[in-house]
Design an enzyme around this catalytic site. Structure first.
Site, PDB file in Angstrom:
ATOM      1  N   GLU A  11       0.874  -1.163   0.000  1.00 41.47           N
ATOM      2  CA  GLU A  11       0.000   0.000   0.000  1.00 41.47           C
ATOM      3  C   GLU A  11       0.913   1.215   0.000  1.00 41.47           C
ATOM      4  O   GLU A  11       1.770   1.365   0.870  1.00 41.47           O
ATOM      5  CB  GLU A  11      -0.887  -0.031   1.245  1.00 41.47           C
ATOM      6  N   ASP A  54      -5.383  10.526   9.046  1.00 42.78           N
ATOM      7  CA  ASP A  54      -4.119   9.962   9.514  1.00 42.78           C
ATOM      8  C   ASP A  54      -3.607  10.602  10.789  1.00 42.78           C
ATOM      9  O   ASP A  54      -3.799  11.780  11.037  1.00 42.78           O
ATOM     10  CB  ASP A  54      -3.067  10.093   8.412  1.00 42.78           C
TER      11      ASP A  54
END
Lengths: 403, 273
Positions: free
Chosen positions: B50, B61
């Protein structure tokens, strides 16, 4: 682009104003955003919700705010009649309380037990901290570390009101980053937390909801102007960061085709320098903070930092409904620099005895640009959306004075 | 045509083990070091890669991945260079799936149609775009599927039975279950919660399920893959990168070796039975 029959029916079901708006958020937030949307729709259909809000707006916030004919400035500019909508006289010193009272009532209806918010200048943060004190709910306000520095009086006020101010050091430590961290908090605390967004941006339903709560400004102006002048104003002027005070003033007049509307963005050190916060004048469409709108960004789609002497306008985006109204040419978007705003700040203080916030000083700077050229029968109404007490340190610094 | 993602999960199933998905941000800490890392990830034990597309405002995030995005951007990383890094990887590896993960604005700015074509040409297999929920599928999801890319969606603890069908529709390759409420790298994964969640998801889909957010160690990887088909490790690897930087942010000569060593260590979690 074809013109709609009405400018006041948006957004569509998905939260779109034309190509702008929408719900660009992480999956974790989606169920919650749908919950807010449903709860807000139910509240709108419940007369007791509006009744409670109206009562608070009157007895707690001090509405309606006066409509004031600025005689000396009118003479000074030597043209159009200049009126101020005095939203700086609201409790907490700005228009932000209108929206916060609406959203806290909604949060209460939804059974939420914790409130979060982002703030730039601290005006929204103070308004949120105020309503949280009123309703006895714990409150966390995210504020960029840079803004914490330049808006100390508001940080202290929030603390006095019992709120926790969390300085944000991620990114470049201003309003945009505060909003990122507020969204991160919300993702981690979806079950008990309500996020009171301070402007007409964010994922649907926020842009429409905040607009609705702020529309009290324009609705009052309509009545007050009819009483004072027997007709509607010719031109409305308001400053724009995210654009909530402007949308609140403009929205009730959007279908009155003879009313011209001008939103004034912050040109910072000048559009050509790149150091500004004028998303429409100097940006292009993109997606950030849950909606598509005009954004300051580089060629790679990375968001640029806005820059303005006014922390409240220091945001690289603008509400999606403004983006739409711009593309339809229904509202004009112009800009004023730091220097022009500073000059208007001093002019207003001396000639009207009103110390304006730096945000509406941008609007006033533009009023000064156009008023002299207009006929004496022309009526301009500008939203004086905040008072300048919070800005005295910034202004003193900019003028090279010591307090 | 079977894609690389399906083929890889089929192979893992045949081997009778769970998969390891490793996340790093493209261009972190600089484009060249990052390229070297990606090239060697499969040998260190990454079954799927990824790759984060750096963005200034990664709102889902945590601090570790935010910092990695900033390092990459500071080093001049762009979406165009990310696609070039994938093409570079494909020269030496035609089997390991690559999933690009990021936020919509850089893609929107690049041009959705052009991005999909360039991504496919570069050898990208799937996309995770955090801020495009099913409500916005017409933006990129539907064109991505038409372009032959897998669209991988996140299911979260807030995705209830009512919401799940919308999340599963148009999802292919695998389903990414976010094991914690919150942002990446901030909380510890709980095995029992994951097990219950994965069982609930399996009632609705036959797709492979990968679990991520809050998976930091070899034993986390091991326990998560008892229940799920794969474990995603991101922040822990990114933190390893951060610990291998000089004060000025440049890479120490040991960075690639050390980070791959860490990947090798956590990869034991899917190979030790």
């Amino acid at each position: 682009m074809s013109q709609p029959n009405s400018y006041r029916t948006g957004p569509d079901e998905g939260g779109h104003f034309g190509m702008f708006g929408g719900r660009f958020v992480a999956e974790t937030l989606m169920p919650l955003i749908l919950e807010v949307e449903n709860a807000y729709a139910a509240a709108q259909a419940d007369p007791s919700f509006q009744a409670e809000l109206d009562e608070l707006l009157a007895s707690y916030a001090g509405r309606p705010s006066p409509l004031y004919f600025a005689k000396r400035l009118t003479e000074h500019f030597g043209g159009a009649k200049v009126y101020f909508k005095r939203d700086e006289l609201n409790h907490t010193g700005s228009h932000k309380i209108n929206n916060c009272l609406g959203q806290i009532l909604l949060a209460k209806r939804m059974g939420k037990r914790r409130i979060i918010a982002e703030t730039g200048a601290g005006q929204h943060g103070v308004a949120v901290a105020t309503v949280c004190a009123l309703f006895d709910l714990p409150c966390v306000v995210y504020m960029g570390a840079t803004d914490v520095e330049r808006q100390q009086p508001n940080v202290f006020r929030m603390n006095l009101l019992g709120a926790e101010v969390r300085p944000v050091t991620s990114g470049r430590s201003t309003l945009k980053d505060a909003m990122n961290d507020a969204l991160r908090d919300w993702v981690a605390n979806v079950e008990d937390t309500f996020y009171i967004i301070g402007t007409v941006a964010g994922p649907h339903p926020y842009p429409a909801m905040v607009r609705d709560f702020q529309s009290v400004i324009g609705n009052e102006v309509r009545e007050q102007m009819l009483a004072a002048e027997g007709r509607l104003p010719d031109t409305l002027v308001a400053c724009i960061g995210g654009g909530s005070n402007a949308m609140g003033l403009f929205h009730p007049f959007l279908d009155d085709e003879d009313v011209r509307m001008i939103g004034v963005e912050a040109a910072g050190k000048g559009i050509q320098t790149g150091a500004h916060a004028a998303s429409i004048t100097g940006g292009r469409p993109g997606v950030l903070h849950g909606n598509r709108t005009y954004l300051l960004q580089d060629d790679d789609g990375q968001i640029l930092e806005a820059e303005s002497i006014s922390a409240g306008l220091d945001y690289p985006g603008i509400g999606p409904e403004h983006a739409w109204l711009n593309d339809l040419n229904r509202v004009e978007y112009v800009s004023a620099t730091d220097a022009e705003a500073l000059e208007a700040f001093q002019l207003c203080s001396r000639s009207e005895g009103i110390i304006p916030a730096l945000e509406p000083s941008h609007a006033l700077a533009h009023v000064g640009t156009i008023a002299g050229e207009l006929d004496p029968e022309h009526i301009i109404c500008m939203n004086m959306c905040g008072r300048g007490d919070k800005d005295i340190f910034t202004v003193a610094d900019a003028l090279g004075m010591e307090i | 045509m079977t894609g690389r993602i399906e083929a890889r999960f089929a192979a893992l199933k045949a081997e009778g083990r769970g998969g390891l998905v490793t996340f790093i941000t493209a261009g972190d800490p600089d484009p060249e070091t990052s390229k070297a890392l990606v090239r060697r990830l499969p040998k260190a034990g990454a079954d799927l890669i990824e790759l984060g597309m750096p963005f200034t405002d990664p709102m889902a995030d945590g601090p570790a991945i935010q910092a990695s995005s900033q390092r990459a951007l500071r080093a001049g990383m762009t979406l165009k260079l990310t696609l070039e890094a994938v093409a570079d990887f494909r020269e030496s590896d035609d089997e390991t799936p690559i999933i690009l993960m990021g936020y919509f604005n850089p893609i929107y700015s690049y041009g959705a149609g052009k991005f999909l074509k360039d991504a496919k040409d570069a050898g990208v297999d799937g996309l995770i775009v955090v801020d495009l929920p099913p409500e916005e599928d017409s933006e990129l999801c539907e064109p991505a599927i038409a372009a032959g890319l897998n669209w991988i969606r996140l299911a979260t603890p807030t995705t209830d039975a009512k919401r799940l069908p919308a999340v599963l529709k148009n999802t292919s390759g695998f389903l990414y279950y976010v094991s914690i409420m919150g942002i990446t790298g901030t909380k510890q994964v709980q095995e029992d919660d994951v097990r219950a969640a994965v069982e609930r998801l399996r009632e609705h889909t036959d797709m492979p399920i990968a679990v991520g957010f809050g998976i930091k160690t070899r034993s986390d990887v091991q326990s998560v893959t008892q229940a799920a088909d794969a474990a995603v490790v991101g922040s822990a690897i990114v933190n390893k990168i951060a610990s291998e930087l000089y004060e000025d942010g440049s890479a120490r000569p040991s960075l690639v070796t050390e980070v791959l060593g860490f990947v090798r260590e956590i990869a034991i979690g899917v190979r030790s039975e």
